[in-house]
Design a protein around this motif. Structure first.
Motif, PDB file in Angstrom:
ATOM      1  N   ALA A 154       0.857  -1.184   0.000  1.00  0.00           N
ATOM      2  CA  ALA A 154       0.000   0.000   0.000  1.00  0.00           C
ATOM      3  C   ALA A 154       0.893   1.233   0.000  1.00  0.00           C
ATOM      4  O   ALA A 154       1.725   1.409   0.899  1.00  0.00           O
ATOM      5  N   LEU A 155       0.732   2.081  -0.994  1.00  0.00           N
ATOM      6  CA  LEU A 155       1.583   3.249  -1.169  1.00  0.00           C
ATOM      7  C   LEU A 155       0.715   4.503  -1.107  1.00  0.00           C
ATOM      8  O   LEU A 155      -0.145   4.727  -1.969  1.00  0.00           O
ATOM      9  N   PHE A 156       0.927   5.314  -0.063  1.00  0.00           N
ATOM     10  CA  PHE A 156       0.138   6.520   0.165  1.00  0.00           C
ATOM     11  C   PHE A 156       0.971   7.731  -0.255  1.00  0.00           C
ATOM     12  O   PHE A 156       2.003   8.018   0.347  1.00  0.00           O
ATOM     13  N   LEU A 157       0.493   8.448  -1.273  1.00  0.00           N
ATOM     14  CA  LEU A 157       1.317   9.481  -1.897  1.00  0.00           C
ATOM     15  C   LEU A 157       1.003  10.890  -1.437  1.00  0.00           C
ATOM     16  O   LEU A 157       1.688  11.826  -1.829  1.00  0.00           O
ATOM     17  N   ALA A 158      -0.045  11.066  -0.630  1.00  0.00           N
ATOM     18  CA  ALA A 158      -0.401  12.392  -0.100  1.00  0.00           C
ATOM     19  C   ALA A 158      -0.498  13.443  -1.210  1.00  0.00           C
ATOM     20  O   ALA A 158      -0.035  14.571  -1.058  1.00  0.00           O
ATOM     21  N   GLY A 159      -1.076  13.051  -2.328  1.00  0.00           N
ATOM     22  CA  GLY A 159      -1.295  13.984  -3.428  1.00  0.00           C
ATOM     23  C   GLY A 159      -0.143  14.115  -4.398  1.00  0.00           C
ATOM     24  O   GLY A 159      -0.253  14.843  -5.398  1.00  0.00           O
ATOM     25  N   ALA A 160       0.964  13.437  -4.154  1.00  0.00           N
ATOM     26  CA  ALA A 160       2.113  13.520  -5.062  1.00  0.00           C
ATOM     27  C   ALA A 160       1.814  12.763  -6.362  1.00  0.00           C
ATOM     28  O   ALA A 160       0.949  11.885  -6.395  1.00  0.00           O
ATOM     29  N   PRO A 161       2.507  13.072  -7.456  1.00  0.00           N
ATOM     30  CA  PRO A 161       2.297  12.366  -8.719  1.00  0.00           C
ATOM     31  C   PRO A 161       2.542  10.867  -8.575  1.00  0.00           C
ATOM     32  O   PRO A 161       3.416  10.437  -7.819  1.00  0.00           O
ATOM     33  N   LYS A 162       1.783  10.072  -9.313  1.00  0.00           N
ATOM     34  CA  LYS A 162       1.905   8.616  -9.219  1.00  0.00           C
ATOM     35  C   LYS A 162       2.958   8.039 -10.170  1.00  0.00           C
ATOM     36  O   LYS A 162       3.389   6.905 -10.006  1.00  0.00           O
ATOM     37  N   GLY A 163       3.363   8.844 -11.146  1.00  0.00           N
ATOM     38  CA  GLY A 163       4.291   8.350 -12.151  1.00  0.00           C
ATOM     39  C   GLY A 163       5.575   7.753 -11.604  1.00  0.00           C
ATOM     40  O   GLY A 163       5.945   6.629 -11.973  1.00  0.00           O
ATOM     41  N   PRO A 164       6.308   8.451 -10.718  1.00  0.00           N
ATOM     42  CA  PRO A 164       7.566   7.898 -10.208  1.00  0.00           C
ATOM     43  C   PRO A 164       7.389   6.568  -9.481  1.00  0.00           C
ATOM     44  O   PRO A 164       8.228   5.671  -9.602  1.00  0.00           O
ATOM     45  N   ILE A 165       6.287   6.426  -8.722  1.00  0.00           N
ATOM     46  CA  ILE A 165       6.030   5.171  -8.024  1.00  0.00           C
ATOM     47  C   ILE A 165       5.728   4.061  -9.020  1.00  0.00           C
ATOM     48  O   ILE A 165       6.222   2.934  -8.890  1.00  0.00           O
ATOM     49  N   LEU A 166       4.925   4.359 -10.033  1.00  0.00           N
ATOM     50  CA  LEU A 166       4.589   3.357 -11.046  1.00  0.00           C
ATOM     51  C   LEU A 166       5.830   2.942 -11.832  1.00  0.00           C
ATOM     52  O   LEU A 166       5.980   1.772 -12.209  1.00  0.00           O
ATOM     53  N   GLU A 167       6.735   3.896 -12.053  1.00  0.00           N
ATOM     54  CA  GLU A 167       7.974   3.564 -12.749  1.00  0.00           C
ATOM     55  C   GLU A 167       8.806   2.582 -11.931  1.00  0.00           C
ATOM     56  O   GLU A 167       9.465   1.690 -12.476  1.00  0.00           O
ATOM     57  N   LYS A 168       8.750   2.737 -10.601  1.00  0.00           N
ATOM     58  CA  LYS A 168       9.479   1.824  -9.717  1.00  0.00           C
ATOM     59  C   LYS A 168       8.804   0.454  -9.653  1.00  0.00           C
ATOM     60  O   LYS A 168       9.471  -0.584  -9.719  1.00  0.00           O
ATOM     61  N   ILE A 169       7.465   0.447  -9.526  1.00  0.00           N
ATOM     62  CA  ILE A 169       6.722  -0.821  -9.427  1.00  0.00           C
ATOM     63  C   ILE A 169       6.757  -1.583 -10.743  1.00  0.00           C
ATOM     64  O   ILE A 169       6.871  -2.797 -10.770  1.00  0.00           O
ATOM     65  N   ARG A 170       6.577  -0.840 -11.838  1.00  0.00           N
ATOM     66  CA  ARG A 170       6.448  -1.421 -13.177  1.00  0.00           C
ATOM     67  C   ARG A 170       5.329  -2.464 -13.232  1.00  0.00           C
ATOM     68  O   ARG A 170       5.553  -3.643 -13.519  1.00  0.00           O
ATOM     69  N   PRO A 171       4.095  -2.025 -12.957  1.00  0.00           N
ATOM     70  CA  PRO A 171       2.983  -2.971 -13.011  1.00  0.00           C
ATOM     71  C   PRO A 171       2.665  -3.359 -14.450  1.00  0.00           C
ATOM     72  O   PRO A 171       2.929  -2.606 -15.392  1.00  0.00           O
ATOM     73  N   HIS A 172       2.065  -4.531 -14.620  1.00  0.00           N
ATOM     74  CA  HIS A 172       1.594  -4.933 -15.940  1.00  0.00           C
ATOM     75  C   HIS A 172       0.351  -4.149 -16.322  1.00  0.00           C
ATOM     76  O   HIS A 172       0.088  -3.945 -17.515  1.00  0.00           O
ATOM     77  N   ILE A 173      -0.410  -3.710 -15.302  1.00  0.00           N
ATOM     78  CA  ILE A 173      -1.621  -2.946 -15.558  1.00  0.00           C
ATOM     79  C   ILE A 173      -1.948  -2.103 -14.323  1.00  0.00           C
ATOM     80  O   ILE A 173      -1.702  -2.526 -13.195  1.00  0.00           O
ATOM     81  N   PHE A 174      -2.460  -0.890 -14.577  1.00  0.00           N
ATOM     82  CA  PHE A 174      -2.767   0.062 -13.515  1.00  0.00           C
ATOM     83  C   PHE A 174      -4.168   0.617 -13.746  1.00  0.00           C
ATOM     84  O   PHE A 174      -4.525   0.989 -14.862  1.00  0.00           O
ATOM     85  N   PHE A 175      -4.975   0.679 -12.671  1.00  0.00           N
ATOM     86  CA  PHE A 175      -6.353   1.156 -12.761  1.00  0.00           C
ATOM     87  C   PHE A 175      -6.524   2.440 -11.954  1.00  0.00           C
ATOM     88  O   PHE A 175      -6.140   2.498 -10.787  1.00  0.00           O
ATOM     89  N   ASP A 176      -7.150   3.461 -12.568  1.00  0.00           N
ATOM     90  CA  ASP A 176      -7.396   4.724 -11.876  1.00  0.00           C
ATOM     91  C   ASP A 176      -8.654   5.370 -12.453  1.00  0.00           C
ATOM     92  O   ASP A 176      -8.964   5.182 -13.636  1.00  0.00           O
ATOM     93  N   ASP A 177      -9.362   6.139 -11.624  1.00  0.00           N
ATOM     94  CA  ASP A 177     -10.560   6.818 -12.109  1.00  0.00           C
ATOM     95  C   ASP A 177     -10.256   8.205 -12.657  1.00  0.00           C
ATOM     96  O   ASP A 177     -11.116   8.818 -13.290  1.00  0.00           O
ATOM     97  N   GLN A 178      -9.050   8.699 -12.438  1.00  0.00           N
ATOM     98  CA  GLN A 178      -8.676  10.046 -12.884  1.00  0.00           C
ATOM     99  C   GLN A 178      -7.888   9.945 -14.184  1.00  0.00           C
ATOM    100  O   GLN A 178      -6.822   9.317 -14.238  1.00  0.00           O
ATOM    101  N   MET A 179      -8.379  10.601 -15.240  1.00  0.00           N
ATOM    102  CA  MET A 179      -7.723  10.491 -16.536  1.00  0.00           C
ATOM    103  C   MET A 179      -6.299  11.042 -16.534  1.00  0.00           C
ATOM    104  O   MET A 179      -5.430  10.535 -17.240  1.00  0.00           O
TER     105      MET A 179
END
Length: 218
Positions: A154-179
């Protein structure tokens, strides 16, 4: 093959756990039928991902959870949102559209846990949320526990951009409601899916979208 007709009416008959499409209209129809669904964006150049472990990353509000808290934030601001979450810390959030998909992933994971392979499980799940761990993260974690569900990280970003975390995780797929999160993830080479649910939804135009499919997990 449905001869041009919408496949949505068949999803429940096929026990569909997740419906991904390039057509946002069909995604809306599937969600209205209670099927976990999202519009998939496949980047032109995809980042390298693990070949031995499936990594699935979820946003929290309006994806795994309802948009109840997001409504408070939009209507009354950040301070009222924090007050609301603190006051309701022990009250579970209502379920969101992809809760059922996390459940079936959890059932698969438990088959490996039963064999003593938890650390080597080929499926890993992530909660990547704009919530703050200190002020609003507790309710999210308690909700998952009360549902009997586990999330690996569980990664709580406190409003920070999600890109750097996703780059570290490198998920096969990511789901979000915000375009803007979906677009940001796709720009970084992550397969990102828009879940048009709740007050923040807007139908994407479809630029750069490829692929679609129906998935049932047994």
């Amino acid at each position: 093959m449905t001869g041009g007709n919408s496949p949505i009416g068949y999803l429940k008959a096929y026990n569909t756990n997740l419906y991904l499409s390039s057509d946002p209209v069909k995604v809306h129809e599937a969600l209205e039928e209670g099927i976990a669904a999202a519009t998939m964006f496949t980047p032109e150049k995809m980042t390298e991902v693990s070949e031995t472990q499936l990594r699935v990353a979820f946003d929290g509000d309006a994806v795994l959870f309802s948009d109840e808290s997001e409504q408070i934030y939009k209507a009354h601001g950040l301070d009222k949102f924090f007050e609301h979450e603190k006051a309701h810390e022990n009250k579970p959030l209502d379920h969101g559209p992809l809760k059922g998909f996390l459940e079936v992933l959890g059932k698969l994971q438990k088959k490996f846990y039963a064999k003593g392979q938890r650390m080597d499980c080929p499926i890993r799940t992530y909660l990547v949320t704009a919530r703050s761990a200190a002020s609003s993260g507790a309710r999210a974690l308690k909700t998952l526990r009360l549902w009997g569900l586990e999330i690996d990280e569980a990664l709580f970003l406190a409003g920070a951009p999600k890109g750097p975390i996703l780059e570290k995780i490198r998920p096969h797929i990511f789901f979000d409601d915000q375009m803007f999160h979906v677009e940001g993830a796709a720009e970084m080479g992550t397969v990102a899916c828009h879940v048009p649910y709740g007050i923040a939804q807007r139908v994407p135009e479809g630029k750069g979208i490829k692929d679609k499919g129906i998935f049932s997990i047994k």
